[in-house]
Design a protein around this motif. Sequence first.
Motif, PDB file in Angstrom:
ATOM      1  N   GLN A   8       0.910  -1.078  -0.004  1.00 20.56           N
ATOM      2  CA  GLN A   8      -0.046  -0.166   0.013  1.00 20.56           C
ATOM      3  C   GLN A   8       0.912   1.144  -0.102  1.00 20.56           C
ATOM      4  N   GLN A  21       8.628   5.073   1.596  1.00 17.93           N
ATOM      5  CA  GLN A  21       8.321   3.898   2.976  1.00 17.93           C
ATOM      6  C   GLN A  21       7.724   2.684   2.228  1.00 17.93           C
ATOM      7  N   VAL A  76       2.519  -7.285  11.786  1.00 18.38           N
ATOM      8  CA  VAL A  76       1.512  -6.588  12.570  1.00 18.38           C
ATOM      9  C   VAL A  76       2.240  -6.119  13.849  1.00 18.38           C
ATOM     10  N   ASP A 131       4.236  -2.694  13.770  1.00 14.89           N
ATOM     11  CA  ASP A 131       3.236  -1.392  13.771  1.00 14.89           C
ATOM     12  C   ASP A 131       3.613  -0.450  12.804  1.00 14.89           C
ATOM     13  N   ALA A 132       3.837  -0.966  11.529  1.00 19.79           N
ATOM     14  CA  ALA A 132       4.520   0.077  10.481  1.00 19.79           C
ATOM     15  C   ALA A 132       3.445   1.009   9.829  1.00 19.79           C
ATOM     16  N   ASP A 133       1.964   0.779  10.159  1.00 18.57           N
ATOM     17  CA  ASP A 133       1.213   1.487   9.715  1.00 18.57           C
ATOM     18  C   ASP A 133       0.923   1.319   8.022  1.00 18.57           C
ATOM     19  N   LEU A 134       1.470   0.220   7.569  1.00 17.79           N
ATOM     20  CA  LEU A 134       1.350  -0.154   6.001  1.00 17.79           C
ATOM     21  C   LEU A 134       0.933  -1.587   5.969  1.00 17.79           C
ATOM     22  N   PHE A 135       0.328  -2.158   4.942  1.00 14.09           N
ATOM     23  CA  PHE A 135       0.036  -3.403   4.617  1.00 14.09           C
ATOM     24  C   PHE A 135       0.791  -3.866   3.294  1.00 14.09           C
ATOM     25  N   GLY A 185      -0.184  -7.660   7.306  1.00 12.84           N
ATOM     26  CA  GLY A 185       0.181  -6.522   8.172  1.00 12.84           C
ATOM     27  C   GLY A 185      -1.072  -5.717   8.661  1.00 12.84           C
ATOM     28  N   VAL A 186      -2.240  -6.248   8.716  1.00 10.65           N
ATOM     29  CA  VAL A 186      -3.490  -5.624   9.052  1.00 10.65           C
ATOM     30  C   VAL A 186      -4.059  -6.273  10.615  1.00 10.65           C
TER      31      VAL A 186
END
Length: 281
Positions: free
Chosen positions: A94, A99, A133, A136-140, A186-187
């Motif tokens: 995403q 990043q 997950v 906690d990278a705020d990406l998926f 990652g979600v």
Amino acid sequence: MFRSESAEDGAELLAKLGALTARARELAELQRSRVELAVALQRGMLPRDLPTAPGVRLAVGYMPANHGLNVGGDWYDAFTMADGRIALSIGDVQGHNIQAAAFMGQVRVALRALASVTGDPGELLARTNDLLVSLDADLFATCTFLRLDPAAGTLECARAGHIPHIWATADGRSGVDEEEGGPPLGVLHGATYPVARHRLTVGGVFVLPTDGVVEGPSLSLDDGLDQVRRLAQITAAAGLGVDTLAGGVMKLADSVGHEDDAAVLVVGHDGGTGWRRAPCA
């Protein structure tokens, strides 16, 4: 007095315009450097060589998004596992920035590292998901992972939010995978990923694209998948090979009117020694 003030005002205006132009050039150069860095990062993380096995044929295509501010995170990977089977993955992170490109590298490395612990595609995606997950990278990322047994011609596949793959046989049959998948990586902690099992015929192909290949302003996802299906069907029936198919898919990607990454991984077999003749489904 009027002429003197006008000359001074004009000189001041020119000086401001010069400063703004220089600043714009600096920003453009900075963005160009960021794009070049991200593209180099992407390409550096893609495999230099593809694994080989008797009769197995692999081909890839890749086109990075480097239009304006867009820098994506599509990837493909292929490597030989400890038991001799071949691992294949393709995915899409995403976002469209540096990043995203860096996160792509984390996903790819995690898949490779955890493949030494488990080769089951569903378990592998589940472990990779929980690891991402925890970061906690705020990406998926979406991903398809396949495990190919070169001796038997069997494919085990699990999908994490990724678009379906396409298959075609030398006798003219083709289709789009309709097996159930799991959520993107990652979600959601503890997500599960069902495994579908297929068999590849002699002369048959599996095509694993990213959405940049089949979806854009001028092409819906369903239409894009159908175009790849027809292309795979024609190529497999004519025996034109995986390189020709990968090239044709990337030409399609160049025509969908988007500024996204595009990648494709094609798996085929030419009927080499030990291959079992059975339907692809």
